[in-house]
Design a protein around this motif. Structure first.
Motif, PDB file in Angstrom:
ATOM      1  N   PRO A 170      37.636  22.112  -0.032  1.00  0.00           N
ATOM      2  CA  PRO A 170      38.502  20.959  -0.311  1.00  0.00           C
ATOM      3  C   PRO A 170      39.692  21.295  -1.216  1.00  0.00           C
ATOM      4  N   LYS A 171      39.592  22.364  -1.981  1.00  0.00           N
ATOM      5  CA  LYS A 171      40.707  22.756  -2.862  1.00  0.00           C
ATOM      6  C   LYS A 171      41.883  23.319  -2.064  1.00  0.00           C
ATOM      7  N   LYS A 172      41.594  23.847  -0.874  1.00  0.00           N
ATOM      8  CA  LYS A 172      42.648  24.417  -0.031  1.00  0.00           C
ATOM      9  C   LYS A 172      43.122  23.456   1.056  1.00  0.00           C
ATOM     10  N   CYS A 173      42.297  22.452   1.388  1.00  0.00           N
ATOM     11  CA  CYS A 173      42.638  21.520   2.465  1.00  0.00           C
ATOM     12  C   CYS A 173      43.874  20.702   2.083  1.00  0.00           C
ATOM     13  N   ILE A 174      44.839  20.634   3.005  1.00  0.00           N
ATOM     14  CA  ILE A 174      46.062  19.862   2.766  1.00  0.00           C
ATOM     15  C   ILE A 174      46.045  18.522   3.516  1.00  0.00           C
ATOM     16  N   GLY A 175      44.932  18.228   4.198  1.00  0.00           N
ATOM     17  CA  GLY A 175      44.795  16.950   4.880  1.00  0.00           C
ATOM     18  C   GLY A 175      45.698  16.772   6.082  1.00  0.00           C
ATOM     19  N   CYS A 176      46.047  17.861   6.764  1.00  0.00           N
ATOM     20  CA  CYS A 176      46.960  17.790   7.916  1.00  0.00           C
ATOM     21  C   CYS A 176      46.301  17.222   9.171  1.00  0.00           C
ATOM     22  N   LEU A 177      44.974  17.209   9.220  1.00  0.00           N
ATOM     23  CA  LEU A 177      44.178  16.659  10.321  1.00  0.00           C
ATOM     24  C   LEU A 177      44.191  17.486  11.601  1.00  0.00           C
ATOM     25  N   MET A 178      44.705  18.693  11.543  1.00  0.00           N
ATOM     26  CA  MET A 178      44.718  19.556  12.727  1.00  0.00           C
ATOM     27  C   MET A 178      43.289  19.821  13.200  1.00  0.00           C
ATOM     28  N   CYS A 179      42.362  20.014  12.273  1.00  0.00           N
ATOM     29  CA  CYS A 179      40.972  20.293  12.645  1.00  0.00           C
ATOM     30  C   CYS A 179      40.355  19.116  13.402  1.00  0.00           C
ATOM     31  N   LEU A 180      40.705  17.900  13.017  1.00  0.00           N
ATOM     32  CA  LEU A 180      40.208  16.727  13.732  1.00  0.00           C
ATOM     33  C   LEU A 180      40.711  16.716  15.167  1.00  0.00           C
ATOM     34  N   SER A 199      35.807  14.637   9.266  1.00  0.00           N
ATOM     35  CA  SER A 199      36.194  13.276   8.880  1.00  0.00           C
ATOM     36  C   SER A 199      37.245  13.351   7.783  1.00  0.00           C
ATOM     37  N   TYR A 200      38.211  12.459   7.866  1.00  0.00           N
ATOM     38  CA  TYR A 200      39.243  12.409   6.834  1.00  0.00           C
ATOM     39  C   TYR A 200      38.741  11.564   5.680  1.00  0.00           C
ATOM     40  N   GLU A 201      38.804  12.107   4.490  1.00  0.00           N
ATOM     41  CA  GLU A 201      38.398  11.418   3.264  1.00  0.00           C
ATOM     42  C   GLU A 201      39.684  10.893   2.629  1.00  0.00           C
ATOM     43  N   ALA A 202      40.040   9.646   2.940  1.00  0.00           N
ATOM     44  CA  ALA A 202      41.327   9.075   2.521  1.00  0.00           C
ATOM     45  C   ALA A 202      41.503   9.068   1.002  1.00  0.00           C
ATOM     46  N   LEU A 220      40.402  11.160  -1.203  1.00  0.00           N
ATOM     47  CA  LEU A 220      40.702  12.504  -1.708  1.00  0.00           C
ATOM     48  C   LEU A 220      41.832  13.193  -0.940  1.00  0.00           C
ATOM     49  N   LYS A 221      42.215  12.609   0.223  1.00  0.00           N
ATOM     50  CA  LYS A 221      43.245  13.167   1.098  1.00  0.00           C
ATOM     51  C   LYS A 221      42.900  14.568   1.586  1.00  0.00           C
ATOM     52  N   VAL A 222      41.614  14.745   1.934  1.00  0.00           N
ATOM     53  CA  VAL A 222      41.129  16.009   2.498  1.00  0.00           C
ATOM     54  C   VAL A 222      40.170  15.700   3.636  1.00  0.00           C
ATOM     55  N   VAL A 223      39.854  16.721   4.405  1.00  0.00           N
ATOM     56  CA  VAL A 223      38.903  16.591   5.494  1.00  0.00           C
ATOM     57  C   VAL A 223      37.559  17.144   5.022  1.00  0.00           C
ATOM     58  N   THR A 224      36.487  16.478   5.433  1.00  0.00           N
ATOM     59  CA  THR A 224      35.137  16.943   5.115  1.00  0.00           C
ATOM     60  C   THR A 224      34.349  17.053   6.407  1.00  0.00           C
ATOM     61  N   LYS A 225      33.255  17.800   6.364  1.00  0.00           N
ATOM     62  CA  LYS A 225      32.375  17.934   7.523  1.00  0.00           C
ATOM     63  C   LYS A 225      31.059  18.558   7.083  1.00  0.00           C
ATOM     64  N   CYS A 226      30.149  18.633   7.999  1.00  0.00           N
ATOM     65  CA  CYS A 226      28.838  19.233   7.742  1.00  0.00           C
ATOM     66  C   CYS A 226      29.000  20.677   7.266  1.00  0.00           C
ATOM     67  N   ASP A 227      28.255  21.020   6.236  1.00  0.00           N
ATOM     68  CA  ASP A 227      28.235  22.403   5.748  1.00  0.00           C
ATOM     69  C   ASP A 227      26.816  22.979   5.882  1.00  0.00           C
ATOM     70  N   MET A 228      26.024  22.358   6.750  1.00  0.00           N
ATOM     71  CA  MET A 228      24.615  22.728   6.955  1.00  0.00           C
ATOM     72  C   MET A 228      23.870  22.745   5.619  1.00  0.00           C
ATOM     73  N   CYS A 229      24.198  21.759   4.770  1.00  0.00           N
ATOM     74  CA  CYS A 229      23.553  21.625   3.457  1.00  0.00           C
ATOM     75  C   CYS A 229      23.601  22.947   2.681  1.00  0.00           C
ATOM     76  N   ALA A 230      24.810  23.405   2.425  1.00  0.00           N
ATOM     77  CA  ALA A 230      25.016  24.693   1.750  1.00  0.00           C
ATOM     78  C   ALA A 230      24.213  24.810   0.455  1.00  0.00           C
ATOM     79  N   ASP A 231      24.191  23.751  -0.342  1.00  0.00           N
ATOM     80  CA  ASP A 231      23.444  23.802  -1.609  1.00  0.00           C
ATOM     81  C   ASP A 231      21.951  23.992  -1.363  1.00  0.00           C
ATOM     82  N   ARG A 232      21.414  23.341  -0.367  1.00  0.00           N
ATOM     83  CA  ARG A 232      19.986  23.487  -0.032  1.00  0.00           C
ATOM     84  C   ARG A 232      19.704  24.891   0.504  1.00  0.00           C
ATOM     85  N   ARG A 233      20.588  25.391   1.382  1.00  0.00           N
ATOM     86  CA  ARG A 233      20.378  26.730   1.936  1.00  0.00           C
ATOM     87  C   ARG A 233      20.413  27.803   0.855  1.00  0.00           C
TER      88      ARG A 233
END
Length: 168
Positions: A77-87, A96-99, A101-114
């Motif tokens: 999220p620190k690098k995401c510029i919210g351009c929505l190209m990935c969507l 999904s666009y997180e309005a 925060l103006k960034v895109v988020t998505k599944c990370d396969m529960c990185a913290d759990r892994r």
């Protein structure tokens, strides 16, 4: 670490929304897997597939999307510029666009759990065992095992029906 994948067996999904609820809980109100219902009422969980050649990663102009050691496609999220190209390019509609925060988020396969040796919450909590997580060869074996079981049930059911037909 070896690549890992999440697989959803749609034939087993019961539409209970447990995966969506646990994901929403873990990700502070923002689920990264959602159950959608077709016109006929069939529940379909939609999530990121962490593609081998992820189109979202290829189009990201800020290099905010990368793969971790398990093969999960992650958005920084620190690098995401919210351009929505990935969507625009994701064939599964996963980001999904997180309005706020103006960034895109998505599944990370529960990185913290892994990181601590746990499975993604959706696969661990699915009561129908429709979602499973593992190395590609493990997932392949499980799909084949489940397919063989389905074929066996069909054959047994067919044989029983034939026997009943002969008796009547």
């Amino acid at each position: 670490m070896a690549r890992r994948i999440l697989h959803v067996d749609y034939s087993l999904c019961i539409g209970c929304e447990t995966c969506q609820s646990v994901c929403e809980f873990i990700h502070h109100g923002k689920p990264h897997i959602r159950i959608y219902y077709t016109e006929s009422g069939l529940p379909i969980p939609i999530n990121c597939r962490h593609c081998e050649k992820a189109p979202c990663m290829n189009v990201c102009p800020s290099n905010a999307i990368y793969k971790d050691t398990d093969g999960a496609v992650i958005i920084d999220p620190k690098k995401c510029i919210g351009c929505l190209m990935c969507l625009a390019v994701c064939p599964f509609g996963a980001p999904s666009y997180e309005a706020r925060l103006k960034v895109v988020t998505k599944c990370d396969m529960c990185a913290d759990r892994r990181r601590v040796g746990l499975e993604p919450a959706c696969s661990e909590m699915c009561p129908a065992e429709a979602i499973f997580f593992g190395r590609p060869e493990e997932v392949e074996d499980e799909i084949r095992r489940r397919t063989a079981e389905k074929i066996a049930r069909e054959r047994i059911s067919s044989t029983v029906m034939e026997s009943i037909g002969r008796i009547l």
